[in-house]
Design a protein around this motif. Structure first.
Motif, mmCIF file in Angstrom:
data_model
loop_
_atom_site.group_PDB
_atom_site.id
_atom_site.type_symbol
_atom_site.label_atom_id
_atom_site.label_comp_id
_atom_site.label_asym_id
_atom_site.label_seq_id
_atom_site.Cartn_x
_atom_site.Cartn_y
_atom_site.Cartn_z
ATOM 1 N N ARG A 403 0.850 -1.195 0.000
ATOM 2 C CA ARG A 403 0.000 0.000 0.000
ATOM 3 C C ARG A 403 0.880 1.237 0.000
ATOM 4 N NH1 ARG A 403 -3.790 0.040 4.854
ATOM 5 N NH2 ARG A 403 -1.944 0.851 5.908
ATOM 6 N N SER A 404 0.787 2.005 -1.080
ATOM 7 C CA SER A 404 1.693 3.133 -1.264
ATOM 8 C C SER A 404 1.007 4.489 -1.186
ATOM 9 C CB SER A 404 2.402 3.005 -2.623
ATOM 10 O OG SER A 404 3.107 1.787 -2.689
ATOM 11 N N ASP A 405 -0.315 4.506 -1.320
ATOM 12 C CA ASP A 405 -1.060 5.763 -1.222
ATOM 13 C C ASP A 405 -2.406 5.448 -0.590
ATOM 14 O OD1 ASP A 405 -1.766 8.462 -1.539
ATOM 15 O OD2 ASP A 405 -2.727 8.056 -3.465
ATOM 16 N N GLN A 406 -2.820 6.289 0.345
ATOM 17 C CA GLN A 406 -4.106 6.071 1.001
ATOM 18 C C GLN A 406 -4.672 7.401 1.454
ATOM 19 O OE1 GLN A 406 -4.942 2.601 3.712
ATOM 20 N NE2 GLN A 406 -5.025 4.192 5.281
ATOM 21 N N ILE A 407 -5.987 7.557 1.298
ATOM 22 C CA ILE A 407 -6.626 8.797 1.723
ATOM 23 C C ILE A 407 -8.113 8.558 1.958
ATOM 24 C CG2 ILE A 407 -7.106 9.559 -0.652
ATOM 25 C CD1 ILE A 407 -6.639 12.446 0.348
ATOM 26 N N TRP A 408 -8.660 9.229 2.951
ATOM 27 C CA TRP A 408 -10.107 9.252 3.142
ATOM 28 C C TRP A 408 -10.706 10.302 2.217
ATOM 29 C CZ3 TRP A 408 -13.192 5.955 5.705
ATOM 30 C CH2 TRP A 408 -12.594 5.082 6.627
ATOM 31 N N ILE A 409 -11.773 9.943 1.524
ATOM 32 C CA ILE A 409 -12.485 10.870 0.645
ATOM 33 C C ILE A 409 -13.869 11.101 1.224
ATOM 34 C CG2 ILE A 409 -13.417 11.256 -1.677
ATOM 35 C CD1 ILE A 409 -11.236 9.418 -2.757
ATOM 36 N N THR A 410 -14.242 12.362 1.353
ATOM 37 C CA THR A 410 -15.571 12.724 1.844
ATOM 38 C C THR A 410 -16.475 13.041 0.665
ATOM 39 O OG1 THR A 410 -14.589 13.668 3.846
ATOM 40 C CG2 THR A 410 -16.863 14.268 3.363
ATOM 41 N N SER A 411 -17.632 12.431 0.632
ATOM 42 C CA SER A 411 -18.573 12.646 -0.456
ATOM 43 C C SER A 411 -19.071 14.088 -0.477
ATOM 44 C CB SER A 411 -19.765 11.690 -0.299
ATOM 45 O OG SER A 411 -20.824 12.054 -1.154
ATOM 46 N N LEU A 412 -19.441 14.559 -1.655
ATOM 47 C CA LEU A 412 -20.061 15.881 -1.767
ATOM 48 C C LEU A 412 -21.504 15.870 -1.262
ATOM 49 C CD1 LEU A 412 -18.755 17.142 -5.245
ATOM 50 C CD2 LEU A 412 -17.881 17.660 -2.958
ATOM 51 N N PHE A 413 -22.057 14.674 -1.062
ATOM 52 C CA PHE A 413 -23.403 14.553 -0.517
ATOM 53 C C PHE A 413 -23.428 15.158 0.883
ATOM 54 C CE2 PHE A 413 -26.477 12.018 2.014
ATOM 55 C CZ PHE A 413 -27.635 12.393 1.355
ATOM 56 N N GLY A 414 -24.298 16.146 1.065
ATOM 57 C CA GLY A 414 -24.414 16.791 2.367
ATOM 58 C C GLY A 414 -23.348 17.819 2.660
ATOM 59 N N SER A 415 -22.502 18.130 1.662
ATOM 60 C CA SER A 415 -21.385 19.049 1.900
ATOM 61 C C SER A 415 -21.756 20.516 1.718
ATOM 62 C CB SER A 415 -20.241 18.734 0.929
ATOM 63 O OG SER A 415 -20.644 19.035 -0.405
ATOM 64 N N GLY A 416 -22.885 20.782 1.133
ATOM 65 C CA GLY A 416 -23.235 22.149 0.771
ATOM 66 C C GLY A 416 -22.966 22.435 -0.689
ATOM 67 N N CYS A 417 -22.058 21.676 -1.293
ATOM 68 C CA CYS A 417 -21.745 21.874 -2.711
ATOM 69 C C CYS A 417 -22.950 21.570 -3.594
ATOM 70 C CB CYS A 417 -20.577 20.986 -3.128
ATOM 71 S SG CYS A 417 -18.982 21.490 -2.463
ATOM 72 N N LEU A 418 -23.668 20.494 -3.261
ATOM 73 C CA LEU A 418 -24.785 20.098 -4.118
ATOM 74 C C LEU A 418 -25.906 21.126 -4.091
ATOM 75 C CD1 LEU A 418 -25.005 16.248 -3.512
ATOM 76 C CD2 LEU A 418 -23.764 17.513 -5.271
ATOM 77 N N ALA A 419 -26.125 21.748 -2.941
ATOM 78 C CA ALA A 419 -27.151 22.786 -2.853
ATOM 79 C C ALA A 419 -26.786 23.965 -3.752
ATOM 80 C CB ALA A 419 -27.311 23.240 -1.414
ATOM 81 N N GLU A 420 -25.503 24.305 -3.769
ATOM 82 C CA GLU A 420 -25.049 25.414 -4.616
ATOM 83 C C GLU A 420 -25.155 25.063 -6.098
ATOM 84 O OE1 GLU A 420 -21.105 26.446 -3.510
ATOM 85 O OE2 GLU A 420 -21.569 26.630 -1.372
#
Length: 432
Positions: A403-420
């Protein structure tokens, strides 16, 4: 003397730790010895999603009269259900394919083990349906080919207990030599017969000979995806839902401008997405839009200009691409710049192809690029819930996955981006 020896050892270890990773050498194309089987024996078995709670079983037989029948059930050799499908074949110059069977089975229960048999004879296979709820594990690897590194990648994917495999183009590297499609089907059968493989086309699937052969005839005949189920007119682009994910598979090698069928289908498909039901929105295609490698630099620019505004307005979370034989991950990005409401772009065209790795990168790297390396490997996306997913990339270090790269990704769902973006998306979808 003891102190000096310890100091030397410490220095050597420090230098070794700081040294750049040395990639293992290329591996040769796999040799497939001739293995005669009965003409009605099912070969090259693979499965794919085919609409809600249904699965498409695909296999090839040499016997043109073999039935396109699948028997299946939830216990071994006790087949309580039966389905009959369709078949096709194709000719390509002097080559004629076997009989290619496509049979849809279902409805099936979610997250369930099934046993099945193709054509009323041959071995019994097992498949596991994906879960209907989170968590779900996706394996991702493009540009596979048929080399020793391909085998290593497949072995590592098999270890990750995935529910679904995503392949952003360049499958067999047949490159007009049709029997290589057959050997690729044989190579991937152990994995592809047990979990759904969802694929899209790359440049090595084109195989176009002007005035003689249509492009994609081999790919379309052998790897039928749920394009009809997703209201697409072409096997080169389609979509599907699985466990809270809406995945869109686009075609880099068919028309994509704003007047194209693909673009209009994409608009229609996005208009049906309900982020309450599918909070994660993923997109796959072959040619990367964000690429800091010298290889294939700028080849995705036209498609990006046409489609990125639409994907951005829809709030796409992650975009996977292949083509460049290396790995690269971006921050969330849009229009060439970091953007908290943009998509994470991941290039993963490093499955093990015969052409080797693309080692040379632009320097300095763009501000949107956060990790890049020219090594073979695969990726795993574990979507834990509606808001969080763990992405990891695993380098093929000899025969061990590292394992050489790892990251948590947060969905845009509920982020405020979708409302905009809601108003922007509605305007774009309403445009003729």
């Amino acid at each position: 003397m003891e102190t000096k020896l310890v100091l030397v050892i410490v220095v050597v270890l420090a230098v070794g730790a700081a040294a750049e990773y040395v990639r293992p050498p290329p591996r040769k194309t796999i040799h497939f010895p001739w293995d005669p089987k009965p003409t009605s024996y099912p070969q090259q078995v693979h499965i794919s999603l085919a609409g809600d709670k249904h699965m498409r079983i695909t296999w090839v037989t040499s016997d043109k009269h073999s039935p396109s029948v699948v028997e299946y059930g939830t216990s071994s050799k006790n087949y309580t259900s039966r389905a009959e499908g369709e078949s096709t074949s194709y000719s390509y110059l002097l080559y004629t394919s076997g009989k290619i069977h496509h049979t849809v089975i279902g409805p099936l229960e979610d997250n369930k083990l099934y046993f099945y048999r193709c054509g009323r004879e041959g071995p019994e296979f097992q498949l596991k349906t994906p879960p209907s709820q989170f968590p779900v594990m996706l394996a991702v690897a493009g540009d596979l080919g048929q080399t020793g590194w391909t085998k290593s990648t497949l072995d590592h994917i098999d270890q990750c207990k995935y529910d679904l495999h995503l392949l952003p183009g360049d499958l067999a590297y047949a490159d007009y030599i049709q029997h290589r499609w057959d050997t690729f089907g044989e190579l991937v059968q152990p994995l592809a017969s047990s979990r759904p493989w969802m694929v899209t086309q790359g440049n090595h699937e084109k195989e176009n000979i002007p005035f003689f052969e249509d492009r994609f005839v081999s790919y379309n005949s052998r790897w039928k995806m749920p394009y009809e189920e997703s209201k697409s007119s072409s096997n080169l682009y389609y979509s599907f839902d699985v466990a809270g994910i809406h995945a869109i598979m686009l075609g880099s090698y068919t028309d994509y401008d704003e007047s194209s069928d693909q673009y209009n289908w994409l608009k229609a498909d996005l208009s049906k997405v309900d982020r309450e039901k599918t909070p994660w929105l993923l997109v796959l295609f072959h040619v990367p839009w964000y690429n800091s490698n010298y290889a294939h630099q700028g080849e995705g620019d036209d498609m990006m200009a046409a489609m990125e505004p639409l994907l951005h307005a829809a709030g796409v979370d992650v975009v996977f691409a292949g083509h460049v034989h290396a790995y690269e991950r971006s921050v969330r990005v849009f229009n060439g710049k970091p953007d908290p409401c943009g998509a994470v772009h991941i290039t993963i065209g490093d499955g093990g192809n015969k052409e080797g790795l693309a080692h040379k990168y632009l320097d300095p790297h763009p501000e949107w690029s956060v990790f890049r390396e020219a090594s073979f490997g695969h990726g795993e996306l574990k979507i834990v819930n509606s808001t969080h997913a763990l992405w990891s990339w695993h380098r093929n270090d000899d025969d061990e996955p590292v394992r050489s790269d790892q990251i948590w990704i947060t969905s845009l769902f509920g982020s405020g981006c979708l409302a905009e973006k809601g108003h922007e998306l509605r305007e774009m979808l309403m445009q003729p």
